[in-house]
Design a protein around this motif. Structure first.
Motif, short mmCIF file in Angstrom:
data_model
loop_
_atom_site.label_atom_id
_atom_site.label_comp_id
_atom_site.label_asym_id
_atom_site.label_seq_id
_atom_site.Cartn_x
_atom_site.Cartn_y
_atom_site.Cartn_z
N LYS A 143 0.84 -1.21 0.00
CA LYS A 143 0.00 0.00 0.00
C LYS A 143 0.86 1.25 0.00
O LYS A 143 0.59 2.21 -0.72
CB LYS A 143 -0.92 -0.01 1.22
N LYS A 144 1.94 1.25 0.79
CA LYS A 144 2.81 2.42 0.87
C LYS A 144 3.53 2.66 -0.46
O LYS A 144 3.72 3.81 -0.86
CB LYS A 144 3.82 2.25 2.02
N TYR A 145 3.93 1.59 -1.13
CA TYR A 145 4.55 1.76 -2.45
C TYR A 145 3.55 2.31 -3.46
O TYR A 145 3.89 3.15 -4.29
CB TYR A 145 5.15 0.44 -2.94
N THR A 146 2.32 1.83 -3.40
CA THR A 146 1.30 2.34 -4.30
C THR A 146 1.04 3.82 -4.06
O THR A 146 0.87 4.61 -5.00
CB THR A 146 -0.01 1.55 -4.12
N GLU A 147 1.04 4.21 -2.81
CA GLU A 147 0.76 5.62 -2.45
C GLU A 147 1.81 6.57 -2.98
O GLU A 147 1.52 7.76 -3.19
CB GLU A 147 0.64 5.74 -0.93
N VAL A 148 3.04 6.10 -3.18
CA VAL A 148 4.09 6.98 -3.72
C VAL A 148 4.26 6.80 -5.22
O VAL A 148 5.25 7.26 -5.81
CB VAL A 148 5.44 6.77 -2.99
N GLY A 149 3.33 6.09 -5.85
CA GLY A 149 3.37 5.95 -7.30
C GLY A 149 4.31 4.88 -7.81
O GLY A 149 4.71 4.91 -8.98
N ARG A 150 4.65 3.91 -6.96
CA ARG A 150 5.53 2.82 -7.36
C ARG A 150 4.90 1.49 -6.96
O ARG A 150 5.36 0.81 -6.04
CB ARG A 150 6.91 2.97 -6.71
N PRO A 151 3.81 1.11 -7.63
CA PRO A 151 3.06 -0.08 -7.22
C PRO A 151 3.92 -1.33 -7.21
O PRO A 151 4.86 -1.48 -8.00
CB PRO A 151 1.94 -0.18 -8.26
N ALA A 152 3.60 -2.24 -6.28
CA ALA A 152 4.33 -3.50 -6.13
C ALA A 152 3.31 -4.60 -5.90
O ALA A 152 3.17 -5.13 -4.80
CB ALA A 152 5.33 -3.42 -4.98
N ASP A 153 2.58 -4.96 -6.96
CA ASP A 153 1.46 -5.88 -6.82
C ASP A 153 1.88 -7.35 -6.81
O ASP A 153 1.14 -8.19 -6.31
CB ASP A 153 0.47 -5.66 -7.98
N THR A 154 3.04 -7.66 -7.35
CA THR A 154 3.49 -9.05 -7.41
C THR A 154 4.78 -9.22 -6.62
O THR A 154 5.43 -8.25 -6.22
CB THR A 154 3.75 -9.47 -8.87
N ARG A 155 5.16 -10.48 -6.43
CA ARG A 155 6.42 -10.76 -5.74
C ARG A 155 7.60 -10.17 -6.52
O ARG A 155 8.53 -9.61 -5.92
CB ARG A 155 6.62 -12.26 -5.58
N THR A 156 7.55 -10.26 -7.85
CA THR A 156 8.62 -9.68 -8.67
C THR A 156 8.69 -8.18 -8.49
O THR A 156 9.78 -7.60 -8.39
CB THR A 156 8.41 -10.03 -10.15
N ASP A 157 7.53 -7.52 -8.44
CA ASP A 157 7.50 -6.08 -8.20
C ASP A 157 8.15 -5.73 -6.87
O ASP A 157 8.92 -4.77 -6.78
CB ASP A 157 6.06 -5.55 -8.20
N LEU A 158 7.83 -6.52 -5.86
CA LEU A 158 8.41 -6.26 -4.54
C LEU A 158 9.93 -6.43 -4.57
O LEU A 158 10.66 -5.65 -3.94
CB LEU A 158 7.81 -7.21 -3.50
N TYR A 159 10.39 -7.45 -5.29
CA TYR A 159 11.84 -7.66 -5.40
C TYR A 159 12.49 -6.46 -6.09
O TYR A 159 13.53 -5.95 -5.63
CB TYR A 159 12.13 -8.93 -6.18
N ILE A 160 11.89 -5.99 -7.16
CA ILE A 160 12.45 -4.84 -7.89
C ILE A 160 12.49 -3.61 -6.99
O ILE A 160 13.50 -2.89 -6.93
CB ILE A 160 11.62 -4.56 -9.15
N ARG A 161 11.42 -3.34 -6.28
CA ARG A 161 11.39 -2.17 -5.38
C ARG A 161 12.44 -2.32 -4.28
O ARG A 161 13.10 -1.34 -3.90
CB ARG A 161 10.00 -2.02 -4.74
N ALA A 162 12.58 -3.53 -3.75
CA ALA A 162 13.55 -3.75 -2.68
C ALA A 162 14.97 -3.51 -3.17
O ALA A 162 15.80 -2.92 -2.46
CB ALA A 162 13.41 -5.17 -2.12
N VAL A 163 15.27 -3.94 -4.40
CA VAL A 163 16.60 -3.71 -4.97
C VAL A 163 16.80 -2.22 -5.26
O VAL A 163 17.85 -1.65 -4.97
CB VAL A 163 16.80 -4.55 -6.24
N GLU A 164 15.78 -1.59 -5.85
CA GLU A 164 15.88 -0.17 -6.18
C GLU A 164 16.18 0.68 -4.95
O GLU A 164 16.95 1.64 -5.02
CB GLU A 164 14.57 0.31 -6.81
N ASP A 165 15.58 0.33 -3.82
CA ASP A 165 15.71 1.13 -2.61
C ASP A 165 16.80 0.63 -1.68
O ASP A 165 16.95 1.13 -0.57
CB ASP A 165 14.38 1.17 -1.86
N GLY A 166 17.57 -0.37 -2.12
CA GLY A 166 18.70 -0.84 -1.32
C GLY A 166 18.32 -1.74 -0.19
O GLY A 166 19.14 -2.01 0.70
N ARG A 167 17.10 -2.25 -0.19
CA ARG A 167 16.69 -3.17 0.88
C ARG A 167 17.21 -4.58 0.60
O ARG A 167 17.32 -5.40 1.51
CB ARG A 167 15.17 -3.19 1.02
#
Length: 213
Positions: free
Chosen positions: A182-206
């Motif tokens: 939900k927080k990723y969607t709120e900032v305009g970077r949706p993460a609806d799938t596991r792959t999306d979450l992985y991409i966001r985590a890598v992008e943000d250094g998590r």
């Protein structure tokens, strides 16, 4: 200015030796030490005033977490890196970093950055300042538990295993993931799938990115 206590946090021995030797020419009275992790840096006595921190360390630690670890002991953190992903660097600044210098910059820039940070001023090039200003609102402020759930799930673990590793129930782990999405969607970077979450985590250094082939 009082005598400088500087620690270089990097896992490349050649870089540690070369940077330390070069900086001693400009800061002859400084105490310059080196180590491979943020945890090692905080165990130094006396505690360092400035940490020259590589964003990517071999222990796969989260860059922003390393910044927080060092800031918690009152250390100013100067990123020394080849990283160009704005969201990742922005997450480090949100965690408390005071400046950034590219490893391929001339030594004079590094010396200027250290002196600037030592004087209590941040060190940013105009390009980085503009980029970070644009990205600050695009990195969701996840709680530590939300971040843990995201990292574990994004690496491929089933939800049941995520919950077990976190020491919580499966429904609680699911709730952490839903909040992170939900927080990723709120900032305009949706993460609806596991792959999306992985991409966001890598992008943000998590999470660390994949190893180059």
């Amino acid at each position: 200015m009082e005598e400088l206590r500087l620690v270089i946090v990097d896992d490349h021995p050649a870089i540690l030796r070369g940077v330390a030797a070069s900086l001693r020419e400009f800061f002859p009275q400084a105490s310059i030490t080196s180590c491979a992790t943020a945890e090692e840096a905080v165990s130094l006595d006396p505690e360092p005033q400035i940490a020259l921190l590589d964003v990517h360390l071999a222990d796969d630690s989260v860059p922003a977490d390393n910044v927080r670890i060092l800031c918690d002991i009152g250390c100013e953190v100067l990123l020394y890196t080849q990283e160009t992903r704005r969201t990742l660097v922005s997450s480090c600044f949100r965690a408390g970093a005071s400046g950034i210098v590219a490893k391929n910059d001339d030594l004079e820039y590094l010396v200027s950055a250290i002196r600037c940070v030592q004087a209590g001023e941040p060190y940013l090039t105009p390009d980085w300042a503009a980029a970070l200003d644009d990205d600050q609102a695009r990195i969701p402020n996840l709680t530590p538990r939300e971040s843990d759930a995201l990292r574990l799930y994004a690496t491929g673990l089933p939800l049941k295993s995520v919950a077990r590793r976190m020491g919580v129930g499966e429904q609680t782990a699911r709730e952490y993931l839903l909040r992170a999405r939900k927080k990723y969607t709120e900032v305009g970077r949706p993460a609806d799938t596991r792959t999306d979450l992985y991409i966001r985590a890598v992008e943000d250094g998590r999470l660390p990115g994949p190893e180059p082939l």
